[in-house]
Scaffold this motif. Structure first.
Motif, PDB file in Angstrom:
ATOM      1  N   UNK A  34       0.842  -1.196   0.000  1.00 51.32           N
ATOM      2  CA  UNK A  34       0.000   0.000   0.000  1.00 51.32           C
ATOM      3  C   UNK A  34       0.879   1.249   0.000  1.00 51.32           C
ATOM      4  N   UNK A  35       0.292   2.376  -0.381  1.00 51.33           N
ATOM      5  CA  UNK A  35       1.049   3.636  -0.435  1.00 51.33           C
ATOM      6  C   UNK A  35       1.583   4.041   0.933  1.00 51.33           C
ATOM      7  N   UNK A  36       0.865   3.656   1.989  1.00 50.84           N
ATOM      8  CA  UNK A  36       1.266   4.041   3.342  1.00 50.84           C
ATOM      9  C   UNK A  36       2.388   3.160   3.900  1.00 50.84           C
ATOM     10  N   UNK A  37       2.657   2.045   3.236  1.00 53.54           N
ATOM     11  CA  UNK A  37       3.667   1.106   3.734  1.00 53.54           C
ATOM     12  C   UNK A  37       5.068   1.676   3.519  1.00 53.54           C
ATOM     13  N   UNK A  38       5.909   1.570   4.527  1.00 53.58           N
ATOM     14  CA  UNK A  38       7.274   2.091   4.441  1.00 53.58           C
ATOM     15  C   UNK A  38       8.174   1.053   3.759  1.00 53.58           C
ATOM     16  N   UNK A  39       8.226   1.139   2.444  1.00 55.92           N
ATOM     17  CA  UNK A  39       8.986   0.176   1.653  1.00 55.92           C
ATOM     18  C   UNK A  39      10.471   0.231   1.995  1.00 55.92           C
ATOM     19  N   UNK A  40      11.009   1.421   2.186  1.00 52.81           N
ATOM     20  CA  UNK A  40      12.442   1.538   2.460  1.00 52.81           C
ATOM     21  C   UNK A  40      12.813   0.943   3.818  1.00 52.81           C
ATOM     22  N   UNK A  41      11.918   1.016   4.771  1.00 49.92           N
ATOM     23  CA  UNK A  41      12.187   0.385   6.060  1.00 49.92           C
ATOM     24  C   UNK A  41      12.289  -1.132   5.870  1.00 49.92           C
ATOM     25  N   UNK A  42      11.380  -1.703   5.085  1.00 48.56           N
ATOM     26  CA  UNK A  42      11.437  -3.136   4.797  1.00 48.56           C
ATOM     27  C   UNK A  42      12.730  -3.489   4.075  1.00 48.56           C
ATOM     28  N   UNK A  43      13.083  -2.713   3.070  1.00 41.72           N
ATOM     29  CA  UNK A  43      14.323  -2.960   2.321  1.00 41.72           C
ATOM     30  C   UNK A  43      15.512  -2.967   3.280  1.00 41.72           C
ATOM     31  N   UNK A  44      15.579  -1.992   4.161  1.00 42.96           N
ATOM     32  CA  UNK A  44      16.714  -1.899   5.094  1.00 42.96           C
ATOM     33  C   UNK A  44      16.744  -3.055   6.086  1.00 42.96           C
ATOM     34  N   UNK A  45      15.590  -3.462   6.586  1.00 47.82           N
ATOM     35  CA  UNK A  45      15.527  -4.604   7.516  1.00 47.82           C
ATOM     36  C   UNK A  45      15.978  -5.878   6.808  1.00 47.82           C
ATOM     37  N   UNK A  46      15.513  -6.061   5.586  1.00 47.60           N
ATOM     38  CA  UNK A  46      15.903  -7.246   4.827  1.00 47.60           C
ATOM     39  C   UNK A  46      17.401  -7.253   4.531  1.00 47.60           C
ATOM     40  N   UNK A  47      17.939  -6.106   4.161  1.00 47.51           N
ATOM     41  CA  UNK A  47      19.380  -6.024   3.894  1.00 47.51           C
ATOM     42  C   UNK A  47      20.167  -6.386   5.146  1.00 47.51           C
ATOM     43  N   UNK A  48      19.774  -5.853   6.282  1.00 46.76           N
ATOM     44  CA  UNK A  48      20.465  -6.186   7.540  1.00 46.76           C
ATOM     45  C   UNK A  48      20.465  -7.690   7.787  1.00 46.76           C
TER      46      UNK A  48
ATOM     47  N   UNK B  19      20.095 -10.171   5.581  1.00 54.62           N
ATOM     48  CA  UNK B  19      20.892 -10.908   4.608  1.00 54.62           C
ATOM     49  C   UNK B  19      22.390 -10.611   4.745  1.00 54.62           C
ATOM     50  N   UNK B  20      22.742  -9.454   5.283  1.00 51.13           N
ATOM     51  CA  UNK B  20      24.153  -9.203   5.605  1.00 51.13           C
ATOM     52  C   UNK B  20      24.619 -10.152   6.702  1.00 51.13           C
ATOM     53  N   UNK B  21      23.770 -10.348   7.715  1.00 54.60           N
ATOM     54  CA  UNK B  21      24.131 -11.238   8.829  1.00 54.60           C
ATOM     55  C   UNK B  21      24.372 -12.668   8.361  1.00 54.60           C
ATOM     56  N   UNK B  22      23.565 -13.110   7.401  1.00 59.45           N
ATOM     57  CA  UNK B  22      23.710 -14.491   6.919  1.00 59.45           C
ATOM     58  C   UNK B  22      24.607 -14.558   5.675  1.00 59.45           C
ATOM     59  N   UNK B  23      25.223 -13.428   5.356  1.00 57.86           N
ATOM     60  CA  UNK B  23      26.190 -13.315   4.258  1.00 57.86           C
ATOM     61  C   UNK B  23      25.620 -13.725   2.902  1.00 57.86           C
ATOM     62  N   UNK B  24      24.379 -13.324   2.658  1.00 55.45           N
ATOM     63  CA  UNK B  24      23.755 -13.550   1.356  1.00 55.45           C
ATOM     64  C   UNK B  24      23.799 -12.215   0.606  1.00 55.45           C
ATOM     65  N   UNK B  25      24.980 -11.920   0.070  1.00 53.34           N
ATOM     66  CA  UNK B  25      25.219 -10.608  -0.521  1.00 53.34           C
ATOM     67  C   UNK B  25      24.535 -10.428  -1.873  1.00 53.34           C
ATOM     68  N   UNK B  26      24.186 -11.507  -2.535  1.00 54.31           N
ATOM     69  CA  UNK B  26      23.450 -11.406  -3.790  1.00 54.31           C
ATOM     70  C   UNK B  26      22.066 -10.799  -3.539  1.00 54.31           C
ATOM     71  N   UNK B  27      21.421 -11.255  -2.472  1.00 57.50           N
ATOM     72  CA  UNK B  27      20.104 -10.701  -2.124  1.00 57.50           C
ATOM     73  C   UNK B  27      20.247  -9.252  -1.663  1.00 57.50           C
ATOM     74  N   UNK B  28      21.325  -8.947  -0.944  1.00 56.21           N
ATOM     75  CA  UNK B  28      21.566  -7.561  -0.521  1.00 56.21           C
ATOM     76  C   UNK B  28      21.667  -6.651  -1.740  1.00 56.21           C
TER      77      UNK B  28
ATOM     78  N   UNK C 283      18.295  -6.111  -3.308  1.00 55.13           N
ATOM     79  CA  UNK C 283      17.494  -5.207  -2.483  1.00 55.13           C
ATOM     80  C   UNK C 283      17.969  -3.766  -2.600  1.00 55.13           C
ATOM     81  N   UNK C 284      19.276  -3.571  -2.679  1.00 56.48           N
ATOM     82  CA  UNK C 284      19.808  -2.211  -2.877  1.00 56.48           C
ATOM     83  C   UNK C 284      19.300  -1.629  -4.186  1.00 56.48           C
ATOM     84  N   UNK C 285      19.293  -2.430  -5.238  1.00 61.51           N
ATOM     85  CA  UNK C 285      18.798  -1.969  -6.540  1.00 61.51           C
ATOM     86  C   UNK C 285      17.319  -1.608  -6.469  1.00 61.51           C
ATOM     87  N   UNK C 286      16.543  -2.448  -5.814  1.00 60.89           N
ATOM     88  CA  UNK C 286      15.103  -2.170  -5.656  1.00 60.89           C
ATOM     89  C   UNK C 286      14.910  -0.869  -4.885  1.00 60.89           C
TER      90      UNK C 286
END
Length: 87
Positions: A39-53, A55-64, A67-70
């Motif tokens: 939805x328009x009210x959903x904070x997409x960037x907050x989700x992106x940042x949480x997901x990146x964090x 995947x960084x912890x589990x060292x899945x840098x391809x997904x990071x 997500x950065x591109x998105x």
């Protein structure tokens, strides 16, 4: 039906399982439907940042990287929309 009591270790394992499941679902939704899947009210960037964090912890840098591109594309599109709608 009784709910069995979990040891602290078991509780952490169960919590980690559900956290991983939620992260995978968020990632799948975001990569398949894009930011438009929310939805328009959903904070997409907050989700992106949480997901990146995560995947960084589990060292899945391809997904990071994906997500950065998105995130970059989302911010760029949002800025363009803001400029067009103000003009």
């Amino acid at each position: 039906m009784m709910i069995p009591e979990l040891t602290p270790k078991e509780f952490k394992e169960v919590a980690r399982f559900f956290q991983d499941l939620a992260v995978q679902q968020g990632y799948e939704l975001l990569t398949k439907k894009g930011p438009e899947g929310f939805s328009k009210d959903f904070n997409v960037m907050k989700l992106v940042n949480v997901l990146i964090k995560h995947f960084e912890k589990v060292e899945d840098y391809e997904k990071c990287s994906e997500l950065l591109s998105i995130g970059e594309e989302y911010i760029t599109d949002k800025l363009i929309d803001d400029v067009i709608n103000k003009g």
